[in-house]
Enzyme design. Structure first.
Site, mmCIF file in Angstrom:
data_model
loop_
_atom_site.group_PDB
_atom_site.id
_atom_site.type_symbol
_atom_site.label_atom_id
_atom_site.label_comp_id
_atom_site.label_asym_id
_atom_site.label_seq_id
_atom_site.Cartn_x
_atom_site.Cartn_y
_atom_site.Cartn_z
ATOM 1 N N LYS A 121 7.887 -6.771 -11.129
ATOM 2 C CA LYS A 121 8.583 -7.499 -12.195
ATOM 3 C C LYS A 121 9.158 -8.822 -11.699
ATOM 4 O O LYS A 121 9.400 -9.736 -12.476
ATOM 5 C CB LYS A 121 9.683 -6.643 -12.815
ATOM 6 C CG LYS A 121 10.701 -6.107 -11.818
ATOM 7 C CD LYS A 121 11.579 -5.034 -12.450
ATOM 8 C CE LYS A 121 12.492 -4.405 -11.415
ATOM 9 N NZ LYS A 121 11.784 -3.573 -10.402
ATOM 10 N N PHE A 171 0.869 -1.195 0.000
ATOM 11 C CA PHE A 171 0.000 0.000 0.000
ATOM 12 C C PHE A 171 0.893 1.229 0.000
ATOM 13 O O PHE A 171 0.740 2.144 0.794
ATOM 14 C CB PHE A 171 -0.927 -0.048 1.235
ATOM 15 C CG PHE A 171 -2.175 0.782 1.110
ATOM 16 C CD1 PHE A 171 -3.036 0.609 0.037
ATOM 17 C CD2 PHE A 171 -2.494 1.729 2.084
ATOM 18 C CE1 PHE A 171 -4.194 1.371 -0.068
ATOM 19 C CE2 PHE A 171 -3.651 2.494 1.988
ATOM 20 C CZ PHE A 171 -4.500 2.310 0.905
ATOM 21 N N LYS A 181 13.962 -6.692 -15.830
ATOM 22 C CA LYS A 181 12.909 -6.405 -16.814
ATOM 23 C C LYS A 181 13.155 -7.166 -18.112
ATOM 24 O O LYS A 181 12.221 -7.662 -18.746
ATOM 25 C CB LYS A 181 12.826 -4.901 -17.070
ATOM 26 C CG LYS A 181 12.183 -4.158 -15.909
ATOM 27 C CD LYS A 181 12.227 -2.659 -16.099
ATOM 28 C CE LYS A 181 11.525 -1.956 -14.928
ATOM 29 N NZ LYS A 181 11.881 -0.531 -14.849
ATOM 30 N N GLU A 208 14.605 3.536 -8.025
ATOM 31 C CA GLU A 208 14.362 2.384 -7.160
ATOM 32 C C GLU A 208 14.691 2.751 -5.715
ATOM 33 O O GLU A 208 15.477 3.676 -5.463
ATOM 34 C CB GLU A 208 15.293 1.223 -7.564
ATOM 35 C CG GLU A 208 14.924 0.523 -8.841
ATOM 36 C CD GLU A 208 13.855 -0.546 -8.621
ATOM 37 O OE1 GLU A 208 14.143 -1.558 -7.983
ATOM 38 O OE2 GLU A 208 12.725 -0.340 -9.104
ATOM 39 N N GLU A 214 0.699 -6.434 -16.406
ATOM 40 C CA GLU A 214 1.018 -5.413 -17.400
ATOM 41 C C GLU A 214 1.944 -4.343 -16.844
ATOM 42 O O GLU A 214 2.804 -3.825 -17.561
ATOM 43 C CB GLU A 214 -0.264 -4.783 -17.946
ATOM 44 C CG GLU A 214 -0.061 -3.857 -19.130
ATOM 45 C CD GLU A 214 0.728 -4.509 -20.266
ATOM 46 O OE1 GLU A 214 0.136 -5.147 -21.115
ATOM 47 O OE2 GLU A 214 1.979 -4.382 -20.297
ATOM 48 N N GLY A 258 10.897 10.661 -7.380
ATOM 49 C CA GLY A 258 10.274 9.392 -6.985
ATOM 50 C C GLY A 258 10.367 8.318 -8.046
ATOM 51 O O GLY A 258 9.645 7.318 -8.012
ATOM 52 N N ASP A 262 18.004 -3.560 -12.413
ATOM 53 C CA ASP A 262 16.577 -3.353 -12.714
ATOM 54 C C ASP A 262 16.298 -3.662 -14.190
ATOM 55 O O ASP A 262 15.327 -4.360 -14.522
ATOM 56 C CB ASP A 262 16.188 -1.899 -12.393
ATOM 57 C CG ASP A 262 14.773 -1.563 -12.843
ATOM 58 O OD1 ASP A 262 13.816 -2.027 -12.203
ATOM 59 O OD2 ASP A 262 14.632 -0.844 -13.858
#
Lengths: 342, 342
Positions: free
Chosen positions: B128, B11, B227, B212, B152, B209, B223
């Site tokens: 991911k 959250f 991906k 990572e 997605e 923001g 990263d």
């Protein structure tokens, strides 16, 4: 295996490439989808027409047309005397509409599509005319008949622009779009940056087979305007007549201006824009200076469409090159959709 | 109206944005799809957990977490003591997995997804990790359970990269791909072109923001590698372990090199490539000089993925910006797919 019968109206570069690949690189995909495809009718403008309920010999058909001969001897049974008769009679499930288009009126493609849908055939087309001039009516007709009217190749060849918005942006509304959708002017402007004159660059586009039959339709922005109207109809549900597009072609542009823009960090491109303004959708075509970092700046003949949405911001789709194979693929992708979503 | 119950695991920014828009800009699309959405459970790492079978008060939940307080008082009935207990007990139809990821191992997201699928929930994730490390097994599990595992937002936020290939390129096989998929390094390299130091540029990405949690994962190419593995799995059906990626980060690059490349007509970008070579799929990450006319050269933080196919040549998809809203939209688009394709 399910049997699908196709009628091709138009048998130019795209039609012949499509016919060739049905037995070539498309065979695997068709098999995987569980279908066997037969072409039961072909109509051409200058090389006759032919119907064979058992399936025409495609290799022979291509050879005949490519050597300037007529398809007439190829058919079996009663042969049609006109495209109209062929569409009325051919034993087919899907009409593949790829006739030569009058881009000023969208005919005869619109009439072909309407006749075929009325007869209960699905229709797949690579022609932008029916989409730009009559999409609303044709989609409504297809729905009444329980048939598909699909047109992925109408803009940016087989690049999935219509499918992207319809099938991959669920819940989004398209607020506007901008695109460099005319390969010929993209290529001409790229070459002018390199120092070529507009005329020499156009000659190159014609030699590559990219330019419209009448290249004035590229240069004066008419092709882009018609594509803009096709997108406005399919992406934004708006009927915009191509004549109502605010259109300026690249006519007055000089190589000097194009090169000056480049020195100043921008590329001149013929940009189509669709925007919603106060309930109305407006389409316009203009040469614009596109900053070098903007995705609209492709290389060579690349086409790019950027779509502005309410929920997903701006996303874009790029086609590299612009070949007959890519247009033919769009027909296959529409055909597979018909097969898979009965 | 069909009732859909969601459990959110995670959250943070994305989860709270998603929860907010469920009652905001997503309401129209959900209504049109004929569904009413309730969030029956929320799990956080540092702000407690809550279950309410009637639906949690989302505005209050956001306020609590944003002011550093716990969700604990928000639930009704027996409350879970751990994420594991929440997933086991929450009365829900769909798990929305958006927990903070350890990108080196893909956990705890993989365990959450597996547990939820085993319980018969659909799963939607923006992570991911499960896609890169375990897609094959998770898709097989979902299929056995007759449920969806959709992701997605795992690459390029909600930009439809997975849907594009799965739903819009029927019949095509993906031969390879190349992409600039890490917003942080895209932005850092763009700023270095403008004269900023790598450190100052990274600070800017963190302020926006985009970076990572641990920005080393961006800068060293990890990263991007993860991906790349997610794309290899979903687009090419290949299992490539992130540790097996040939990876070079942008660590040694200097602003001087970046600016020299620009003067010579190229932009340095951290490029992920996937290629099929002799039956094997290989993924690699490298800083590359991308020529200015190439679609991979976006502006600022733009992400671009180019896909090479057998039948349609090379096409690409572009995301402008890279915002929390765009990631949240991907969750909505997956959710709408579950609703519409039961």
């Amino acid at each position: 295996m399910k049997d699908i019968r196709l009628a091709l109206v138009g048998f130019g570069n795209v039609g012949r490439c499509f016919a060739q690949e049905l037995r070539g690189s498309y065979a695997r995909a068709l098999r995987a989808a569980g279908v066997k495809v037969r072409v039961t009718g072909i109509a051409t403008a200058r090389h006759g027409l032919a119907i064979d309920p058992n399936g025409l010999a495609l290799y022979r058909a291509r050879r005949l047309v490519e050597s300037g001969r007529s398809l007439e001897g190829l058919g079996r049974g009663r042969q049609p005397g006109s495209v109209r008769q062929l569409i009325a009679r051919v034993p087919a499930d899907v009409l593949v509409e790829i006739s030569t288009l009058d881009p000023r009126h969208g005919e005869p493609a619109i009439s072909h599509v309407r006749q075929a849908l009325n007869r209960g055939l699905h229709v797949v087309t690579a022609n932008k005319g029916p989409v730009a001039f009559a999409r609303g009516a044709l989609v409504a007709l297809a729905r009444r008949k329980g048939r598909f009217f699909l047109h992925e190749s109408a803009v940016m060849d087989g690049t999935p622009v219509f499918n992207l918005v319809e099938r991959c942006l669920a819940g989004c509304q398209v607020i506007g779009f901008r695109g460099t959708l005319n390969s010929t002017t993209n290529l001409i402007l790229s070459r002018m940056e390199e120092g070529l004159s507009a005329d020499a660059a156009l000659a190159e586009a014609q030699a590559l087979g990219i330019a419209e039959a009448d290249p004035r339709n590229d240069v004066d922005g008419w092709d882009a305007a018609v594509k803009g109207c096709a997108l406005a109809a399919a992406l934004m549900g708006a009927t915009v007549a191509p004549r109502a597009v605010s259109r300026r072609g690249m006519g007055r542009l000089t190589a000097g201006e194009v090169r000056r823009a480049l020195r100043e960090g921008a590329r001149v491109r013929l940009v189509v824009r669709g925007e919603r303004r106060g309930g109305m959708v407006r389409v316009r075509v203009r040469p614009e200076r596109v900053p070098l970092g903007d995705p609209l700046v492709g290389a060579g003949a690349d086409n790019v469409l950027m779509v502005e949405t309410d929920l997903m911001g701006e996303i874009g789709i790029v086609e590299r090159g612009s070949t007959v194979d890519q247009t033919a693929y769009g027909l296959l992708s529409d055909l597979l959709r018909i097969v898979r979503e009965p």
